[in-house]
Design a protein around this motif. Structure first.
Motif, PDB file in Angstrom:
ATOM      1  N   CYS B  63       0.802  -1.221   0.000  1.00 21.59           N
ATOM      2  CA  CYS B  63       0.000   0.000   0.000  1.00 21.59           C
ATOM      3  C   CYS B  63       0.836   1.272   0.000  1.00 21.59           C
ATOM      4  O   CYS B  63       0.296   2.365  -0.106  1.00 21.59           O
ATOM      5  CB  CYS B  63      -0.985  -0.006   1.174  1.00 21.59           C
ATOM      6  N   ALA B  65       2.395   2.627   2.467  1.00 17.42           N
ATOM      7  CA  ALA B  65       2.454   3.333   3.746  1.00 17.42           C
ATOM      8  C   ALA B  65       3.790   3.060   4.425  1.00 17.42           C
ATOM      9  O   ALA B  65       4.467   2.078   4.120  1.00 17.42           O
ATOM     10  CB  ALA B  65       1.309   2.878   4.640  1.00 17.42           C
ATOM     11  N   TYR B  80      -1.615  -0.593   8.150  1.00 15.17           N
ATOM     12  CA  TYR B  80      -2.773  -0.155   7.347  1.00 15.17           C
ATOM     13  C   TYR B  80      -3.404  -1.298   6.585  1.00 15.17           C
ATOM     14  O   TYR B  80      -4.594  -1.529   6.666  1.00 15.17           O
ATOM     15  CB  TYR B  80      -2.373   0.971   6.395  1.00 15.17           C
ATOM     16  N   CYS B  81      -2.547  -2.055   5.841  1.00 16.48           N
ATOM     17  CA  CYS B  81      -3.144  -3.096   4.999  1.00 16.48           C
ATOM     18  C   CYS B  81      -2.911  -4.501   5.542  1.00 16.48           C
ATOM     19  O   CYS B  81      -3.346  -5.474   4.934  1.00 16.48           O
ATOM     20  CB  CYS B  81      -2.635  -2.982   3.557  1.00 16.48           C
TER      21      CYS B  81
END
Lengths: 271, 342
Positions: B63, B65, B80-81
């Protein structure tokens, strides 16, 4: 003021002292120690026995009573002997030391009841021996001989005193009595305290986990080689100790409580 | 070359995690399973013999991030993912482990173990027990130094043989004194010493032993789906702990050969340790750190064998209550049972 109090204090102490002396000096009220309801003994025999008993009283501080009867008012030999001793003013000193031999012709039984210091001197095994000595003459209706044997045994045991390692056992304590006694005993509290604190500490600190590895967990199999093994004798010492023989039950004096509430020891045999 | 490695399913491209029960890599999307050899065909093993430079930050491959990671974290998840991410620089060069013991226990099993364990902590405060922190249980590959070494040991001491007999009224006790000497040597294999300052040595020691039959050559692929740490205790420092342990093992072993005596006391001991070799390894641990009243309480499970270690806060009222109950029980048994025996 100060003088007055010290004088009255002295007076109190003095009267306590007198009371103590009086207590020690209290002899048996009853000076008639051979009671023969069946007239088995002659007057001169009774006089002889009484003279022996008086000397035992003076020498050892033990009251000795001989009762010959065929009527125990429906009581067992034990209860009759205890009550006769308690209610007729026998016994010397504060703890009513003395012993009574009952020849119960109704049940053909001899019973020796002990009280005070006599409980400790006349242990179960001594009483049993004395009765074995008496049973012989009694079976042959030699009552005076039986009484003489009894008196001489009393003298020799009184002279020997309390045997070493003697102890009392209350034989007819009820369960409730025993419970109330254990409630008062300190060891129960100490043991309970140690176990409760110990188990709490062990549980608190053992909860982290256990080490399960040991010195051989990581040792390569078969790699251990013992290259040197020496066991050299250096010296020796021998210690000699005397064995204290406690001859078990023979030093036991079984006790019970009579109807008057006093403590008695004793035992009996049939003849 | 990217600095973060993320293993993908060869069939569908989703994240691929190591699955402890099957000891294979399993895709949670398409349910395909891959053996190590099959997986290697798709994703060749990277050779990371050279030190790779440390970067200021690492980026999630899926992602983009930024990964949140401590200085020692070497495998983690993108917050996050949730994609597993392995930081290659922390497995390269001098940080390249030689071997690994893969997880055998799943996270679910570790949670169950925790719940069983916490139920039995009778002195733990109720609010601590009820804390729903169990989801925070994390599988961590902990860095260990596995030491091989040789030990030459020597112990000497005094032993006695006591013999007693009776003659007449006397008891005779004869004590014979011996001087005892034992010398020996042994080899030790794979003694694990915690190589992470983050992990508590005491608890790491309590979850030993690991079963070395499962030991595998290291591959970053095993890290996928777990957290991992790199070592921050140098082998030289760890070997001090090793030496203490081996000294104890060796003297205990020699002590075991002194037998046939009534008593024995060691007066002197000497253990020389040589041929120390270490092997950097990753060992599986499930970890749960519970905070309670500003104090951390650790719970640890051996990720291979399921052995548990940990501590809880202690609740004084519960301890007192327990002590009082035990006291009363023992007292009742003592009084009423004792009265039966007297």
């Amino acid at each position: 003021m100060y003088k007055k109090t010290s004088v009255s204090l002295l007076a109190v102490l003095f009267s306590i002292f007198i009371l103590c002396i009086a207590q020690i000096g209290v002899y048996a009220e009853n000076s008639n120690n051979v009671i023969d309801y069946l007239n088995y003994l002659t007057d001169s025999e009774i006089t002889n026995l009484q003279a022996d008993i008086d000397s035992i009283k003076n020498t050892y501080g033990l009251d000795v009573v001989i009762v010959i009867t065929d009527n125990t008012d429906g009581k067992s030999s034990r209860d009759f002997a205890d009550d006769f001793f308690d209610y007729n003013g026998y016994g010397i000193g504060r703890d009513y030391s003395g012993l009574l031999m009952l020849i119960n012709m109704q049940d053909r039984e001899v019973w020796i009841s002990t009280s005070g210091e006599a409980i400790d001197i006349f242990t179960n095994s001594r009483i049993s021996t004395m009765e074995d000595n008496i049973i012989g003459p009694l079976s042959n209706a030699k009552y005076y001989n039986a009484c003489r044997t009894f008196i001489s045994d009393v003298k020799s045991y009184a002279n020997a005193g309390v045997p070493r390692g003697q102890y009392r056992v209350e034989s007819d304590m009820t369960y409730a009595d025993k419970v109330s006694r254990t409630i008062k005993s300190l060891p129960v509290y100490i043991v309970a305290l140690i176990i409760s604190v110990g188990s709490t500490l062990v549980l608190s600190f053992s909860s982290k986990g256990k080490v399960t590895i040991n010195s051989s967990t990581y040792e390569e199999n078969g790699s251990f080689v013992l290259s040197e093994r020496r066991d050299d004798y250096i010296r020796e010492s021998t210690v000699k100790t005397k064995i204290e023989r406690s001859s078990g039950g023979s030093q036991k004096s079984s006790t019970h409580t009579s109807s008057s509430g006093r403590t008695h020891g004793g035992g009996g045999k049939k003849f | 070359m990217t600095s973060v490695k993320e293993y993908k399913c060869p069939s569908c491209g989703a994240g691929l995690d190591f699955d402890p029960p099957s000891q294979k890599w399993k895709c949670h999307y398409c349910f395909n399973e891959y053996e190590k050899s099959q997986f290697d065909k798709f994703d060749e093993e990277e050779i990371l013999n050279e030190d790779m430079p440390e970067l200021d930050s690492y980026i999630c491959n899926s992602c983009g991030a930024e990964l949140i990671a401590d200085n020692t974290t070497s495998a983690t998840f993108c917050i996050y993912c949730k994609s597993p991410a392995v930081i290659k620089s922390r497995f390269s060069g001098r940080f390249k482990p030689k071997s690994v013991i893969p997880f055998r226990l799943t996270k679910e099993q570790a949670k169950e173990t925790y719940q069983k364990w916490i139920k039995k902590r009778i002195f733990a405060p109720k609010d601590f027990k009820l804390k729903e922190e169990v989801d925070k249980v994390t599988g961590v590959y902990a860095p260990f130094w596995l030491f091989d070494c040789k030990a030459d040991g020597f112990i000497s001491g005094e032993a006695t043989k006591v013999h007693s007999w009776q003659r007449g009224d006397y008891k005779y006790t004869q004590t014979k004194y011996y001087s005892v000497v034992r010398r020996g040597n042994a080899r030790y294999k794979k003694i694990p010493v915690d190589a992470s300052k983050k992990m508590d040595d005491k608890y790491m020691h309590l979850i030993e032993p690991f079963d070395y039959n499962d030991i595998k050559d290291f591959s970053m692929k095993y890290m996928s789906g777990f957290m991992a740490e790199k070592y921050d205790v140098e082998a030289a420092d760890a070997s001090a702990i090793l030496k203490d342990r081996v000294k104890d093992y060796m003297s205990e072993r020699l002590r075991g050969t002194v037998n046939g005596y009534s008593s024995y006391t060691t007066n002197s001991r000497q253990v020389n340790i040589s041929e120390i070799e270490q092997c950097y390894s990753m060992l599986p641990v499930y970890l749960l750190v519970n905070k309670y009243k500003d104090k951390s309480h650790i719970f640890m499970v051996n990720g291979q064998t399921g052995k548990v270690a940990g501590d809880t806060p202690l609740c004084l009222p519960k301890q007192i209550l327990f002590a009082v109950v035990v006291f009363i029980l023992v007292w009742i048994i003592g009084v009423f049972g004792g009265a039966l025996l007297v």
